[in-house]
Design a protein around this motif. Structure first.
Motif, PDB file in Angstrom:
ATOM      1  N   GLY A 172      34.396  78.193  40.050  1.00 32.51           N
ATOM      2  CA  GLY A 172      35.307  77.076  39.785  1.00 32.51           C
ATOM      3  C   GLY A 172      34.566  75.885  39.190  1.00 32.51           C
ATOM      4  N   GLN A 173      33.353  75.660  39.696  1.00 38.98           N
ATOM      5  CA  GLN A 173      32.542  74.553  39.139  1.00 38.98           C
ATOM      6  C   GLN A 173      32.185  74.830  37.686  1.00 38.98           C
ATOM      7  OE1 GLN A 173      29.186  74.333  41.830  1.00 38.98           O
ATOM      8  NE2 GLN A 173      30.569  74.010  43.557  1.00 38.98           N
ATOM      9  N   TRP A 174      31.840  76.074  37.404  1.00 45.83           N
ATOM     10  CA  TRP A 174      31.540  76.419  36.001  1.00 45.83           C
ATOM     11  C   TRP A 174      32.773  76.187  35.128  1.00 45.83           C
ATOM     12  CZ3 TRP A 174      28.871  81.905  36.362  1.00 45.83           C
ATOM     13  CH2 TRP A 174      27.587  81.758  36.918  1.00 45.83           C
ATOM     14  N   GLN A 175      33.915  76.542  35.682  1.00 46.12           N
ATOM     15  CA  GLN A 175      35.130  76.397  34.876  1.00 46.12           C
ATOM     16  C   GLN A 175      35.445  74.913  34.624  1.00 46.12           C
ATOM     17  OE1 GLN A 175      38.893  78.409  36.215  1.00 46.12           O
ATOM     18  NE2 GLN A 175      38.176  79.844  34.663  1.00 46.12           N
ATOM     19  N   ARG A 176      35.211  74.094  35.623  1.00 46.98           N
ATOM     20  CA  ARG A 176      35.446  72.647  35.403  1.00 46.98           C
ATOM     21  C   ARG A 176      34.478  72.110  34.353  1.00 46.98           C
ATOM     22  NH1 ARG A 176      36.812  72.481  40.470  1.00 46.98           N
ATOM     23  NH2 ARG A 176      34.768  71.933  41.294  1.00 46.98           N
ATOM     24  N   ARG A 177      33.226  72.563  34.432  1.00 47.41           N
ATOM     25  CA  ARG A 177      32.244  72.129  33.430  1.00 47.41           C
ATOM     26  C   ARG A 177      32.662  72.608  32.036  1.00 47.41           C
ATOM     27  NH1 ARG A 177      26.455  74.734  34.202  1.00 47.41           N
ATOM     28  NH2 ARG A 177      27.564  76.537  33.383  1.00 47.41           N
ATOM     29  N   ASN A 178      33.226  73.787  32.012  1.00 44.88           N
ATOM     30  CA  ASN A 178      33.693  74.331  30.736  1.00 44.88           C
ATOM     31  C   ASN A 178      34.808  73.451  30.157  1.00 44.88           C
ATOM     32  OD1 ASN A 178      33.383  76.589  28.898  1.00 44.88           O
ATOM     33  ND2 ASN A 178      35.453  77.191  29.491  1.00 44.88           N
ATOM     34  N   THR A 179      35.722  73.038  31.029  1.00 41.83           N
ATOM     35  CA  THR A 179      36.832  72.175  30.597  1.00 41.83           C
ATOM     36  C   THR A 179      36.307  70.832  30.119  1.00 41.83           C
ATOM     37  OG1 THR A 179      38.049  73.125  32.456  1.00 41.83           O
ATOM     38  CG2 THR A 179      39.077  71.245  31.329  1.00 41.83           C
ATOM     39  N   ASP A 180      35.440  70.246  30.933  1.00 40.06           N
ATOM     40  CA  ASP A 180      35.020  68.863  30.665  1.00 40.06           C
ATOM     41  C   ASP A 180      33.958  68.762  29.578  1.00 40.06           C
ATOM     42  OD1 ASP A 180      36.663  68.238  32.733  1.00 40.06           O
ATOM     43  OD2 ASP A 180      35.057  67.947  34.222  1.00 40.06           O
ATOM     44  N   ARG A 181      33.091  69.781  29.488  1.00 38.22           N
ATOM     45  CA  ARG A 181      31.919  69.636  28.628  1.00 38.22           C
ATOM     46  C   ARG A 181      31.830  70.705  27.532  1.00 38.22           C
ATOM     47  NH1 ARG A 181      28.852  65.324  29.132  1.00 38.22           N
ATOM     48  NH2 ARG A 181      26.997  66.567  28.744  1.00 38.22           N
ATOM     49  N   THR A 182      31.846  71.969  27.954  1.00 39.53           N
ATOM     50  CA  THR A 182      31.507  73.015  26.974  1.00 39.53           C
ATOM     51  C   THR A 182      32.567  73.144  25.886  1.00 39.53           C
ATOM     52  OG1 THR A 182      30.426  74.178  28.793  1.00 39.53           O
ATOM     53  CG2 THR A 182      30.649  75.370  26.734  1.00 39.53           C
ATOM     54  N   LEU A 183      33.826  73.188  26.296  1.00 42.01           N
ATOM     55  CA  LEU A 183      34.858  73.379  25.273  1.00 42.01           C
ATOM     56  C   LEU A 183      34.921  72.184  24.311  1.00 42.01           C
ATOM     57  CD1 LEU A 183      37.108  74.976  23.949  1.00 42.01           C
ATOM     58  CD2 LEU A 183      38.677  74.124  25.698  1.00 42.01           C
ATOM     59  N   PRO A 184      34.955  70.931  24.806  1.00 39.41           N
ATOM     60  CA  PRO A 184      34.936  69.814  23.839  1.00 39.41           C
ATOM     61  C   PRO A 184      33.710  69.855  22.930  1.00 39.41           C
ATOM     62  CG  PRO A 184      35.517  69.014  26.026  1.00 39.41           C
ATOM     63  CD  PRO A 184      35.135  70.457  26.187  1.00 39.41           C
ATOM     64  N   HIS A 185      32.563  70.236  23.492  1.00 43.34           N
ATOM     65  CA  HIS A 185      31.340  70.352  22.691  1.00 43.34           C
ATOM     66  C   HIS A 185      31.506  71.446  21.623  1.00 43.34           C
ATOM     67  CE1 HIS A 185      26.985  70.544  21.913  1.00 43.34           C
ATOM     68  NE2 HIS A 185      27.111  71.853  21.975  1.00 43.34           N
ATOM     69  N   ALA A 186      32.047  72.593  22.033  1.00 45.50           N
ATOM     70  CA  ALA A 186      32.237  73.702  21.082  1.00 45.50           C
ATOM     71  C   ALA A 186      33.184  73.266  19.961  1.00 45.50           C
ATOM     72  CB  ALA A 186      32.785  74.930  21.808  1.00 45.50           C
ATOM     73  N   ILE A 187      34.217  72.542  20.308  1.00 44.71           N
ATOM     74  CA  ILE A 187      35.165  72.060  19.286  1.00 44.71           C
ATOM     75  C   ILE A 187      34.436  71.172  18.282  1.00 44.71           C
ATOM     76  CG2 ILE A 187      37.143  70.505  18.950  1.00 44.71           C
ATOM     77  CD1 ILE A 187      38.332  71.751  21.542  1.00 44.71           C
ATOM     78  N   ASP A 188      33.622  70.258  18.793  1.00 43.82           N
ATOM     79  CA  ASP A 188      32.848  69.386  17.886  1.00 43.82           C
ATOM     80  C   ASP A 188      31.949  70.215  16.969  1.00 43.82           C
ATOM     81  OD1 ASP A 188      33.950  67.207  19.064  1.00 43.82           O
ATOM     82  OD2 ASP A 188      32.174  66.663  20.268  1.00 43.82           O
ATOM     83  N   GLN A 189      31.288  71.216  17.554  1.00 40.39           N
ATOM     84  CA  GLN A 189      30.336  72.010  16.776  1.00 40.39           C
ATOM     85  C   GLN A 189      31.045  72.889  15.746  1.00 40.39           C
ATOM     86  OE1 GLN A 189      26.993  71.879  16.858  1.00 40.39           O
ATOM     87  NE2 GLN A 189      26.930  70.322  18.452  1.00 40.39           N
ATOM     88  N   VAL A 190      32.183  73.426  16.136  1.00 40.80           N
ATOM     89  CA  VAL A 190      32.942  74.255  15.186  1.00 40.80           C
ATOM     90  C   VAL A 190      33.381  73.396  14.001  1.00 40.80           C
ATOM     91  CG1 VAL A 190      35.157  75.453  14.892  1.00 40.80           C
ATOM     92  CG2 VAL A 190      33.671  76.035  16.802  1.00 40.80           C
ATOM     93  N   ARG A 191      33.813  72.183  14.300  1.00 38.33           N
ATOM     94  CA  ARG A 191      34.191  71.279  13.198  1.00 38.33           C
ATOM     95  C   ARG A 191      32.963  70.949  12.348  1.00 38.33           C
ATOM     96  NH1 ARG A 191      39.222  69.193  13.780  1.00 38.33           N
ATOM     97  NH2 ARG A 191      40.102  68.903  15.860  1.00 38.33           N
ATOM     98  N   ALA A 192      31.867  70.539  13.027  1.00 41.27           N
ATOM     99  CA  ALA A 192      30.686  70.055  12.301  1.00 41.27           C
ATOM    100  C   ALA A 192      30.036  71.152  11.462  1.00 41.27           C
ATOM    101  CB  ALA A 192      29.672  69.482  13.289  1.00 41.27           C
ATOM    102  N   SER A 193      30.132  72.396  11.928  1.00 38.15           N
ATOM    103  CA  SER A 193      29.428  73.463  11.208  1.00 38.15           C
ATOM    104  C   SER A 193      30.225  73.963  10.007  1.00 38.15           C
ATOM    105  CB  SER A 193      29.132  74.624  12.161  1.00 38.15           C
ATOM    106  OG  SER A 193      30.344  75.109  12.695  1.00 38.15           O
TER     107      SER A 193
END
Ligand code: FUB
Ligand code: ZN
Length: 653
Positions: free
Chosen positions: A38-59
């Motif tokens: 559950g902690q990993w999933q919260r981190r995914n919501t708060d950090r990893t997915l927004p980061h991935a979105i930024d990177q997908v756009r930037a790349s």
């Protein structure tokens, strides 16, 4: 271009795969709460997915879709024909996260960012689709890098479609949004026309489409998708890639899958193929195929897997090595390969009910996979070695302060794969059985099924106690089935405080009762820390030991060692459990183990001293005469402090 209004998913014929222990419990039936997953999933919501979105756009990945959808005339951005899948994987994670946010009625700013990405990308993907259904931006439009279908070995078009199908299914199932599914089906129909029964007897250089088509069949009930998946599996090994770069085994094309007795070649390709083949066999009820796939799995687990569950020991061709070829510092163990192995394992478990298969999935989850994502959720490992030498530089300019995990990669397959995998962990926790509920992964969560709904309270994998509280139950007797991991030597079970028989001969504890809300089952899995050795044929780790506790593998980082980690000799680990943290505010140390160690430098500078000089007294280098205690930290948390040397396998007395 598709409209921005959500199109309802068409009536679903979804049949989730079922096996001896029940069928997958998807779509909101399992909610992870405050455990590690559950902690990993919260981190995914708060950090990893927004980061991935930024990177997908930037790349430039979205620009590639824009380029085709709006004929912008720009060149394709990036080097790889599978760049579209970075967007598809991120969309898949977005669908899961948006559904979770909807269920929780969250209004976080992250949710708005994810929604905006989702809407924009769905529209771009739909807009980029060709009239005939084809969709692969590397191959489309002015300035395409290659013509469609011109290079099946390396073109990845079917791999792209597979990921499109998977994110489309997530959108349809999680959000009731059928727009992507309409796009995916048009492309899939084109593929069935081109490569079907009477079409070209060809297949993709990178398996992945197989599992996706089976799932598309499960969702739609459209049999040609299943047949197409089956054809792709069966045709493989016919020599289509005999002269392709890297040779046929890179593409799992050196022999038909059914003739293999060991996994070889490119690790991700092999396990994705095996996952798809398992899906086909499940749908066809082909027990002979399942038996064969289980033998391949066992061979991989016993001879080609690291203690972390990682696979692929050769950097060259990202490939499996020979049996027992498992070097620590050169382990490739790609994060995608860990995810692919878990996907295969989950399917094999569904097909067979094997608890041992899940034990290994769990080993990967908490070690080989988990190491791929850094503590803050925005840095990643592509390869996951089990040792870092003190002078290792990764071949790039050495900046001693630079974190070892990278924010993204030119070949970015792993990070978005990690975000989508974590977003759907709950789909791999429990099964609904006709007469009860099966808990497959031991983790904190709320699980609802028709026969039985429960809360699972646990700090697993840090603690071996699992409390299952009944929330709701049928009036009829129901069976609560819980996996007891193979390493748990003497489990204890009590129901409402009264001990009951804890026998789980096949790895499953089965408790059949007429359950009442409020009843409580407590399962205690003694979890002593222990040292393990390796098979003597694994030359790289002969005579060395690794510390393991429950499903978690530990390592020694230089930051915690009074001597170079290569000199440290471990004598024992405290089996009482975790050490009192030396610094409980440091999440890396919070679950440390205590090891009793001494240290002894190499007996000589001579790299090859005479064999009879077994214990030369070298007095000019410092050695410890007494043992001292050091902290061993969970392997998956390594490299979250200052970069330094690390070892999973340590010298032993
Ligand atoms: O070919 C697509 C992906 O790129 C593979 O799965 C990874 O191993 C990387 O080579
Ligand atoms: Zn990868």
């Amino acid at each position: 271009m598709a409209s921005e209004t959500t199109t309802a998913a068409p009536e679903s014929a979804a049949r989730l795969p079922a096996g001896p222990l029940g069928s997958s419990l998807g779509g909101g039936h399992v909610v992870l709460t405050d455990g590690l997953l559950g902690q990993w999933q919260r981190r995914n919501t708060d950090r990893t997915l927004p980061h991935a979105i930024d990177q997908v756009r930037a790349s430039g990945v979205l620009d590639n879709f824009r380029r085709v959808a709006h004929a912008t005339g720009e060149p394709f951005k990036g080097a790889y024909p599978f760049a579209d899948t970075d967007a598809y994987k991120t969309l898949e994670a977005a669908a899961y996260e948006l559904a979770r946010a909807e269920a929780a009625t969250e209004t976080a700013t992250e949710t708005a960012t994810v929604r905006a990405f989702y809407e924009e990308t769905v529209a771009l993907v739909a807009g980029a689709q060709a009239e005939d259904g084809y969709l692969s931006t590397y191959h489309q439009g002015t300035g395409a890098r290659a013509a469609p279908w011109s290079d099946l070995a390396g073109g990845h078009e079917l791999y792209n479609l597979g990921h499109l199908v998977q994110c489309a299914l997530a959108a349809a199932r999680q959000l009731g949004d059928g727009r992507l599914l309409a796009v995916a089906r048009r492309f899939a129909d084109l593929v069935v026309d081109r490569f079907g029964e009477h079409g070209r007897a060809e297949y993709c250089g990178h398996p992945q489409i197989e599992a996706a088509l089976v799932e598309l069949y499960r969702e739609t009930g459209h049999e040609p998708y299943l047949r197409q998946a089956e054809l792709f599996v069966e045709r493989r090994g016919s020599g289509l890639f005999a002269r392709a770069p890297f040779g046929p085994s890179y593409y799992a094309d050196h022999a038909p899958l059914r003739d293999l007795d060991t996994v070889t070649g490119h690790a991700v390709r092999m396990v994705y193929l095996a996952a798809g083949a398992t899906d086909v066999a499940i749908e066809r009820g082909d027990t002979a195929r399942i038996d064969h796939l289980l033998r391949l799995w066992d061979d991989m687990v016993h001879t080609k897997s690291y203690v972390t569950g990682g696979i692929g020991s050769r950097h060259s061709d990202e490939a499996f090595g020979d049996r027992y070829e498992l070097p620590s510092e050169r382990a490739y163990a790609e994060t995608c390969a860990a995810i692919g192995t878990m996907q295969w394992g989950w399917r094999l478990f569904l097909a067979t009910g094997s608890a041992a298969v899940l034990d290994h999935v769990e080993r990967i989850l908490y070690n080989g996979f988990a190491a791929g994502v850094g503590l803050d959720g925005t840095r990643f490992f592509y390869d996951n070695p089990l040792q870092r030498r003190p002078d290792h530089t990764d071949g790039r300019p050495a900046d001693p302060a630079e974190p070892l995990r990278r924010p993204w990669f030119g070949c970015a397959c792993c990070p978005p794969n990690a975000t989508r995998w974590v977003s759907q962990l709950q789909d791999h926790v429990a099964l609904a059985a006709r007469d009860g509920l099966t808990i497959a992964l031991l983790t904190a969560g709320r699980v609802r099924s028709a026969a039985l709904s429960v809360d699972v309270v646990t700090d697993y994998p840090w603690d071996g106690r699992l409390t299952v509280r009944v929330l709701d139950a049928d009036a009829a007797p129901a069976t609560l089935t819980v996996r007891v991991p193979g390493w748990a030597a003497a489990p204890r079970v009590a129901i409402d405080g009264a001990p009951v028989d804890a026998a789980a001969p096949d790895g499953w504890l089965r408790l059949t009762r007429t359950w009442r809300p409020g009843q409580e089952v407590v399962l205690d899995l003694p979890m002593p820390a222990r040292l393990v050795t390796s098979h003597p044929a694994v030359d790289a780790t002969r005579g060395a030991v690794a510390a393991v506790r429950g499903p978690v593998v530990y390592c020694l980082e230089q930051a915690d060692s009074p001597a170079p980690v290569d000199d440290v000799v471990v004598h024992a680990v405290d089996d009482a459990g975790e050490a009192p943290p030396s610094d409980s505010s440091d999440p890396v140390l919070r679950h440390a183990l205590t090891a009793h160690v001494s240290w002894r430098p190499a007996p000589s500078d001579d790299p090859y001293p005479p064999a009879d000089r077994t214990d030369p007294d070298r007095t000019d280098l410092p050695a410890s005469s007494t043992t001292t205690q050091v902290a061993l930290v969970p392997y998956h948390l390594w490299a979250n402090r200052e970069p330094g040397a690390m070892r999973v396998w340590l010298r032993h007395t």
